[in-house]
Scaffold this motif. Structure first.
Motif, PDB file in Angstrom:
ATOM      1  N   GLN A 181       0.821  -1.195   0.072  1.00  0.00           N
ATOM      2  CA  GLN A 181      -0.283   0.023  -0.160  1.00  0.00           C
ATOM      3  C   GLN A 181       0.872   1.132   0.146  1.00  0.00           C
ATOM      4  OE1 GLN A 181      -1.398  -1.405   3.810  1.00  0.00           O
ATOM      5  NE2 GLN A 181      -3.533  -1.151   3.109  1.00  0.00           N
ATOM      6  N   TYR A 218      -1.718   2.743  -8.035  1.00  0.00           N
ATOM      7  CA  TYR A 218      -1.329   4.345  -8.258  1.00  0.00           C
ATOM      8  C   TYR A 218       0.156   4.213  -8.237  1.00  0.00           C
ATOM      9  CZ  TYR A 218      -1.485   5.493  -3.464  1.00  0.00           C
ATOM     10  OH  TYR A 218      -1.040   5.460  -1.963  1.00  0.00           O
ATOM     11  N   THR A 353       0.486  12.735   2.240  1.00  0.00           N
ATOM     12  CA  THR A 353       0.448  12.559   3.740  1.00  0.00           C
ATOM     13  C   THR A 353       2.006  12.112   4.011  1.00  0.00           C
ATOM     14  OG1 THR A 353      -1.707  11.367   3.610  1.00  0.00           O
ATOM     15  CG2 THR A 353      -0.327  10.879   5.771  1.00  0.00           C
ATOM     16  N   GLY A 398       0.867  11.101  -4.031  1.00  0.00           N
ATOM     17  CA  GLY A 398       0.083  10.453  -4.972  1.00  0.00           C
ATOM     18  C   GLY A 398       0.310  11.142  -6.521  1.00  0.00           C
TER      19      GLY A 398
HETATM   20  P1  AMO Z   1      -1.665   7.816   2.508  1.00  0.00           P
HETATM   21  O1  AMO Z   1      -2.270   6.441   2.455  1.00  0.00           O
HETATM   22  O2  AMO Z   1      -2.369   8.961   2.987  1.00  0.00           O
HETATM   23  O3  AMO Z   1      -0.342   7.826   3.352  1.00  0.00           O
HETATM   24  O4  AMO Z   1      -1.434   7.718   0.942  1.00  0.00           O
HETATM   25  C1  AMO Z   1      -0.256   8.814   0.369  1.00  0.00           C
HETATM   26  C2  AMO Z   1      -1.017   9.451  -0.830  1.00  0.00           C
HETATM   27  O5  AMO Z   1      -1.146   8.546  -1.988  1.00  0.00           O
HETATM   28  C3  AMO Z   1      -2.322   8.959  -2.617  1.00  0.00           C
HETATM   29  N1  AMO Z   1      -3.327   7.935  -2.567  1.00  0.00           N
HETATM   30  C4  AMO Z   1      -3.867   7.523  -3.772  1.00  0.00           C
HETATM   31  N2  AMO Z   1      -3.860   7.896  -4.867  1.00  0.00           N
HETATM   32  C5  AMO Z   1      -4.827   7.291  -5.750  1.00  0.00           C
HETATM   33  N3  AMO Z   1      -5.844   6.329  -5.478  1.00  0.00           N
HETATM   34  C6  AMO Z   1      -5.819   6.153  -4.307  1.00  0.00           C
HETATM   35  N4  AMO Z   1      -6.604   4.972  -3.968  1.00  0.00           N
HETATM   36  C7  AMO Z   1      -4.797   6.555  -3.478  1.00  0.00           C
HETATM   37  N5  AMO Z   1      -4.513   6.109  -1.783  1.00  0.00           N
HETATM   38  C8  AMO Z   1      -3.637   7.315  -1.403  1.00  0.00           C
HETATM   39  C9  AMO Z   1      -2.572  10.182  -2.174  1.00  0.00           C
HETATM   40  C10 AMO Z   1      -2.142  10.317  -0.764  1.00  0.00           C
HETATM   41  O6  AMO Z   1      -2.002  11.421  -0.293  1.00  0.00           O
HETATM   42  N6  AMO Z   1       2.887   5.905   3.962  1.00  0.00           N
HETATM   43  C11 AMO Z   1       1.958   7.032   4.030  1.00  0.00           C
HETATM   44  C12 AMO Z   1       2.228   8.401   3.871  1.00  0.00           C
HETATM   45  C13 AMO Z   1       3.386   8.793   4.685  1.00  0.00           C
HETATM   46  O7  AMO Z   1       3.277   9.006   5.809  1.00  0.00           O
HETATM   47  O8  AMO Z   1       4.696   8.836   4.221  1.00  0.00           O
HETATM   48  C14 AMO Z   1       0.512   6.757   3.237  1.00  0.00           C
HETATM   49  O9  AMO Z   1       0.541   5.975   2.228  1.00  0.00           O
HETATM   50  O10 AMO Z   1      -2.157  11.267  -2.832  1.00  0.00           O
END
Ligand code: AMO
Length: 427
Positions: A181, A218, A353, A398
């Motif tokens: 993830q 992604y 994040t 992302g």
């Molecule tokens: P998080 O789960 O907020 O944090 O994911 C970080 C960024 O990934 C992108 N993202 C997505 N983009 C497209 N589709 C999705 N389903 C999706 N989910 C997440 C977003 C999001 O802000 N490890 C932590 C981050 C950290 O603290 O380093 C993490 O994965 O842009």
């Protein structure tokens, strides 16, 4: 006869010269004495005219949309031609005569999504993919300029990073594994050797959400480094974003304009970005009539409402620990608050994040237990706190959410060539 790319003709380098171009038929209009062809290659689209008395006429008549060909002719400047130049055809050699191309003007959005493998030839997708490649390049340039080492983490993993609800499980021979993830925990391993590290890799989320900002697969831009705090982190993230936006506005101006994207929005991204705490964000939402209470996580609509106020990228930091992952460090005097930060942009909401990671072994074990996770799944992760633990920070951005905002795309699925969503995985 020199073989040239269409961009060279459009740039005016070939005026009056005899050239050959190789590509595909984009459009065709037939008159009694003249056939107009729009020919495309990877670099652009050029108008070509074929006169009835030319040797190219019979082949031009046979040509269908998306046929591949080599066309020879003389370049002529013509203000009426799109791009200001055209090629007067003298010879055409058909390479692959196309069957009736299924994409026509009247086709629905749904149909176009179903034939993604053909739609990727469109000018629009060509431009988006080129800008995407440039954005990846600018990202790498920035990390490199800050002495980061690029690393390659695994995609098969044995324990959740971001909580079980969005994990894709799979059979790995006779074991149960998952698709990653986030590469964060692996980057955390590598900081003990390389210090500043980053990766650009796929992340997978079994997310049922059908929104304009969710994919199940992604590309994730992730950075991690030691001896830094929240402020260093926010400074780094805003500088990275400003660099990407300004470079894109500068180096991809023509493509952005052709795509109809707002170049000024990108060139005006400047540091520092506004920063508000989670508590302040809740207060702002309350003033707008929201029923959200301290401790609740923001939904897409809350994020959009907050982002509207700023109308540019900004940070929200110091979230309730309960809505953040087990690895987030909390304040000693306020264990209910996590040193976690999100970057938000208008229309899309959260695009990144990040935060300070818990570096104390015992606190981390407590957080793992509190979140209902199994301590033994994270034994190697706890080793990092056993052997020379250090304060460290990191973030995940992302790529497709970033592009959706940068290019004013209606939906995230256009930010990636082969989108994976709950319903789409073909081709
Ligand atoms: P998080 O789960 O907020 O944090 O994911 C970080 C960024 O990934 C992108 N993202 C997505 N983009 C497209 N589709 C999705 N389903 C999706 N989910 C997440 C977003 C999001 O802000 N490890 C932590 C981050 C950290 O603290 O380093 C993490 O994965 O842009």
């Amino acid at each position: 006869m020199t073989l040239v790319k269409i961009r060279e003709v459009l740039d005016g380098c070939c005026d009056g010269k005899k050239v050959a171009v190789r590509g595909w038929v984009y459009r065709k209009r037939e008159g009694k004495t003249m056939i107009f062809l729009l020919i495309r290659d990877s670099t652009g689209v050029i108008q070509c005219t074929v006169r009835k008395d030319s040797a190219a006429w019979s082949e031009a008549e046979r040509l269908t949309i998306e046929s591949s060909l080599t066309l020879e002719g003389t370049v002529k400047s013509d203000p009426r031609a799109p791009g200001g130049y055209e090629i007067v055809a003298e010879a055409i050699s058909i390479i692959g005569l196309a069957e009736l191309f299924p994409i026509t003007k009247d086709k629905s959005e749904q149909f176009i999504r179903d034939v993604r493998h053909l739609w990727l030839r469109s000018r629009r997708m060509n431009l988006i993919m080129k800008i995407r490649a440039n954005v990846l390049g600018f990202t790498r340039e920035f990390f490199k300029s800050q002495d980061f080492t690029e690393v390659s983490p695994p995609m098969f993993i044995s324990a959740a990073v971001e909580g079980g609800s969005t994990l894709f499980g799979l059979k790995y021979f006779d074991q149960d594994l998952y698709l990653t993830q986030s590469s964060q925990l692996y980057l955390e391993i590598l900081i003990y050797s390389l210090e500043k590290v980053y990766c650009i890799a796929p992340s997978f989320r079994a997310e049922k959400s059908r929104t304009i900002r969710h994919l199940t697969e992604y590309w994730h831009i992730e950075g991690e480094w030691p001896f830094a705090d929240m402020h260093d982190l926010m400074r780094f993230e805003e500088e990275l974003l400003a660099y990407i936006c300004q470079q894109t506005a500068d180096k991809c101006k023509k493509q952005l304009e052709e795509l109809g994207a707002d170049v000024t929005k990108l060139s005006s991204v400047k540091t520092p970005f506004p920063r508000i705490t989670y508590t302040e964000a809740v207060e702002r939402l309350a003033k707008k009539g929201s029923a959200l209470k301290w401790g609740d996580d923001f939904g897409y609509d809350d994020e959009k409402a907050l982002a509207e106020e700023f109308n540019k990228p900004f940070f929200i930091y110091d979230y309730p620990a309960a809505v953040k992952a087990f690895y987030c460090k909390t304040y000693r005097e306020h264990p209910e608050i996590a040193m976690s930060v999100d970057m938000l942009v208008p229309r899309i909401g959260e695009i990144s994040t990040g935060g300070v990671r818990e570096d104390d072994k015992d606190t981390l074990i407590r957080r793992i237990r509190e979140m209902g996770l199994k301590e033994e799944d994270y034994d190697w992760y706890l080793d990092l706190r056993r052997y020379g633990t250090v304060p460290h920070v990191g973030f995940g951005l992302g790529l497709e959410r970033l592009l959706t905002w940068m290019l004013d795309l209606e939906n995230i699925i256009d930010a990636i060539p082969f989108p994976r969503t709950t319903r789409r995985f073909y081709p």
